[in-house]
Design an enzyme around this catalytic site. Structure first.
Site, short mmCIF file in Angstrom:
data_model
loop_
_atom_site.label_atom_id
_atom_site.label_comp_id
_atom_site.label_asym_id
_atom_site.label_seq_id
_atom_site.Cartn_x
_atom_site.Cartn_y
_atom_site.Cartn_z
CG ASN A 31 -1.72 1.20 1.44
OD1 ASN A 31 -1.79 2.05 0.57
ND2 ASN A 31 -2.35 1.31 2.61
CD1 TRP A 32 3.47 0.92 -2.72
CD2 TRP A 32 3.56 1.98 -4.70
NE1 TRP A 32 4.16 0.11 -3.60
CE2 TRP A 32 4.23 0.74 -4.82
CE3 TRP A 32 3.50 2.81 -5.82
CZ2 TRP A 32 4.84 0.32 -6.01
CZ3 TRP A 32 4.09 2.39 -7.01
CH2 TRP A 32 4.76 1.17 -7.10
CE LYS A 33 -0.21 3.15 4.78
NZ LYS A 33 -0.10 3.22 6.22
CG HIS B 296 -5.92 1.71 5.05
ND1 HIS B 296 -5.50 2.66 5.95
CD2 HIS B 296 -4.89 0.83 4.93
CE1 HIS B 296 -4.27 2.36 6.35
NE2 HIS B 296 -3.88 1.26 5.74
CB SER C 158 5.06 -2.07 11.94
OG SER C 158 4.63 -0.76 12.23
N GLY D 74 2.76 -1.23 4.31
CA GLY D 74 2.81 0.20 3.99
C GLY D 74 4.25 0.65 3.79
N GLY D 75 4.84 1.19 4.83
CA GLY D 75 6.19 1.78 4.76
C GLY D 75 7.21 0.92 4.02
P1 PGA Z 1 2.69 0.08 7.68
O1 PGA Z 1 1.26 0.30 7.02
O2 PGA Z 1 3.27 -1.18 7.09
O3 PGA Z 1 3.50 1.30 7.31
O4 PGA Z 1 2.49 -0.04 9.15
C1 PGA Z 1 0.38 -0.77 6.78
C2 PGA Z 1 -0.91 -0.28 6.19
O5 PGA Z 1 -1.37 0.80 6.56
O6 PGA Z 1 -1.50 -0.94 5.32
#
Ligand code: PGA
Length: 250
Positions: free
Chosen positions: A9-11, A95, A213, A234-235
């Site tokens: 998920n590149w947000k 989300h 995370s 995400g990150g």
């Molecule tokens: P994160 O995000 O891996 O940066 O914690 C996960 C997500 O929001 O899908």
């Protein structure tokens, strides 16, 4: 056997050029991996360029959200049909950031899921409790409400195109992953909810991803849990090196 899914998920990150750079680095790192369904979710404006880059690869494309109407006077919205048009096979719905900052409710999530499924997209349906809810021992209650509300009116047949992502809000972007045991406990509970709402086969078949995370260092432990079928990242999905290490966890 449930095939694992690793979704990035590149947000709200990456221009077209940055997205193209990332995907071009990622493709060779994961191209021989046929054991995992690999999905990336760029911002809407980068979907088309990423689609071109992944055309001959084993990577699939997702939108980060969609609206429930197909078209009309809905300024700023994107419909499932348009996501398909841009080359998406998947869409993330519900989300926690959408729920937290953009007023998503179980009801709007449900409407979006129905529209996306009807259009032929596979849905990554996100759920998860906040820290306050966990500390108040409301985790199961919240998950029950989100699963029941989100899946309301969705048929057993449609369920086949849903992947659930359990993402405890307190673990998203905080570096604080749920322990393998905490995640497994929630996943087993979610699976039992699906079994109760549909049947044993549906419960056994549905893929439930963990998110929050996820990193190359913790993916293996998570994936050894019986009810964890992959990750929504995400990150760590913003760099080819870390995302490919997660995809190639096995
Ligand atoms: P994160 O995000 O891996 O940066 O914690 C996960 C997500 O929001 O899908």
């Amino acid at each position: 056997m449930r095939k694992p899914v690793i979704a990035g998920n590149w947000k709200l990150f990456k221009t077209n050029k940055e997205a193209a750079d990332l995907i071009t680095r990622l493709i060779p790192e994961v191209k021989s991996n046929r054991n995992v369904d690999i999905v990336v979710a760029p911002v809407f404006t980068a979907l088309t360029s990423v689609k071109q880059a992944i055309a001959a690869s084993n990577i699939m494309l997702a939108g980060q959200d969609c609206f429930w109407e197909e078209e009309g006077a809905f300024t700023g919205e994107v419909s499932p049909k348009l996501l398909l048009d841009a080359g998406c096979s998947h869409v993330i719905i519900g989300h926690s950031e959408r729920r937290q900052y953009f007023g998503e409710t179980d009801e709007t999530v449900n409407k979006k899921m129905k529209a996306a499924l009807k259009a032929g997209l596979t849905v990554l349906f996100c759920i998860g409790e906040t820290l306050a809810q966990r500390e108040a021992e409301k985790t199961f209650e919240v998950l029950n409400r989100q699963v029941t509300g989100g899946l309301s009116g969705i048929t057993k047949e449609q369920l086949k195109n849903i992947i659930i992502a359990y993402e405890p809000v307190w673990a998203i972007g905080t570096g604080k992953t749920a322990t393998d045991e905490q995640a497994q406990e929630a996943h087993a509970f979610i699976r039992s909810l699906v079994t109760g709402l549909y049947n044993q086969t549906a419960g056994n078949k549905i893929r439930i991803l963990y998110g929050g995370s996820v990193k190359p260092e913790n993916i293996k432990g998570l994936m050894t849990q019986p009810d964890i079928d992959g990750a929504l990242v995400g990150g760590a999905s913003l760099k080819a090196e870390s995302f490919s290490a997660i995809v190639n966890f096995g």
